[in-house]
Design a protein around this motif. Structure first.
Motif, short mmCIF file in Angstrom:
data_model
loop_
_atom_site.label_atom_id
_atom_site.label_comp_id
_atom_site.label_asym_id
_atom_site.label_seq_id
_atom_site.Cartn_x
_atom_site.Cartn_y
_atom_site.Cartn_z
N GLY A 20 0.98 -1.32 -0.05
CA GLY A 20 0.01 0.16 0.07
C GLY A 20 0.72 1.20 -0.02
O GLY A 20 0.40 2.35 -0.63
N GLN A 21 1.96 1.23 0.77
CA GLN A 21 2.99 2.61 0.74
C GLN A 21 3.36 2.65 -0.45
O GLN A 21 3.69 3.84 -1.08
CB GLN A 21 3.88 2.18 1.88
CG GLN A 21 4.91 3.45 1.92
CD GLN A 21 4.44 4.47 2.41
OE1 GLN A 21 3.60 4.38 3.77
NE2 GLN A 21 4.45 5.65 2.02
N LYS A 22 4.00 1.55 -1.24
CA LYS A 22 4.71 1.78 -2.74
C LYS A 22 3.60 2.10 -3.55
O LYS A 22 3.89 3.06 -4.48
CB LYS A 22 5.14 0.38 -3.07
CG LYS A 22 6.57 -0.23 -2.03
CD LYS A 22 7.09 -1.60 -2.66
CE LYS A 22 7.84 -1.96 -2.16
NZ LYS A 22 8.42 -3.33 -2.41
N MET A 23 2.22 1.81 -3.48
CA MET A 23 1.29 2.26 -4.44
C MET A 23 1.04 3.55 -4.21
O MET A 23 0.97 4.44 -5.11
CB MET A 23 -0.07 1.54 -4.08
CG MET A 23 -0.05 0.04 -4.81
SD MET A 23 -1.95 -0.56 -4.47
CE MET A 23 -2.57 0.24 -5.57
N ALA A 24 0.95 4.17 -3.04
CA ALA A 24 0.60 5.61 -2.47
C ALA A 24 1.88 6.22 -3.19
O ALA A 24 1.61 7.42 -3.58
CB ALA A 24 0.52 5.58 -0.97
N ASP A 25 3.16 5.95 -2.92
CA ASP A 25 4.26 6.72 -3.53
C ASP A 25 4.08 6.88 -4.97
O ASP A 25 4.37 8.00 -5.45
CB ASP A 25 5.64 5.75 -3.17
CG ASP A 25 5.85 5.93 -1.86
OD1 ASP A 25 5.41 6.76 -0.89
OD2 ASP A 25 6.73 5.00 -1.36
N ILE A 26 3.79 5.58 -5.84
CA ILE A 26 3.68 5.91 -7.03
C ILE A 26 2.54 6.76 -7.51
O ILE A 26 2.54 7.79 -8.42
CB ILE A 26 3.67 4.44 -7.86
CG1 ILE A 26 4.86 3.63 -7.58
CG2 ILE A 26 3.20 4.50 -9.11
CD1 ILE A 26 4.66 2.01 -7.81
#
Length: 143
Positions: free
Chosen positions: A100-106
């Protein structure tokens, strides 16, 4: 209202929050992910929505193949939405929280018009929509 349902996702038109809601329930292929995102974006366009809820808690493990995909045509459609509210519900499983954190970053990098919030449960999601942008996501490099 359920728009479509498969073994890996429920796509819902959430009338309470006027949002597209994706409840991920299992492993999916890149093709299935693309089809789901296309249908969700179509629903956003038809219903004139600017809110997106993605509930990741049902994922047995995070899919790395879908993380960076969004076609150019889809990218342009999302960028045209003046202000988009995105909530990613991760639950407490570490691997899904990281996903979820990686998705939010992208999403934060690709869509400056998006206000992104990570949550661990639905209760917080309801509170966040009642006070939009109060907890706007910030990329870790900006903190």
């Amino acid at each position: 209202m359920i728009v479509f349902q498969t073994e890996y996702v429920d796509l819902i038109y959430n009338t309470e929050f006027q949002a597209v809601e994706l409840i991920w329930k299992g492993v999916f292929t890149t093709e299935e992910y693309q089809k789901t995102v296309d249908e969700a974006l179509r629903l956003m366009r038809v219903k004139k929505l600017s809110r997106w809820i993605s509930d990741l808690r049902g994922l047995p493990s995070p899919p790395d193949h879908s993380l960076t995909w969004i076609g150019q045509q889809r990218f342009e459609r999302v960028r045209k939405i003046p202000a988009m509210e995105v909530i990613l519900i991760t639950g407490t499983k570490a691997s899904v929280m990281i996903y979820g954190q990686k998705m939010a970053d992208i999403l934060d990098k690709k869509f400056p018009n998006a206000h992104i919030q990570l949550e661990i449960n639905r209760k917080n999601t309801h509170l966040w929509f009642q006070s939009p942008y109060q907890n706007t996501y910030r990329h870790p490099s900006m903190i």
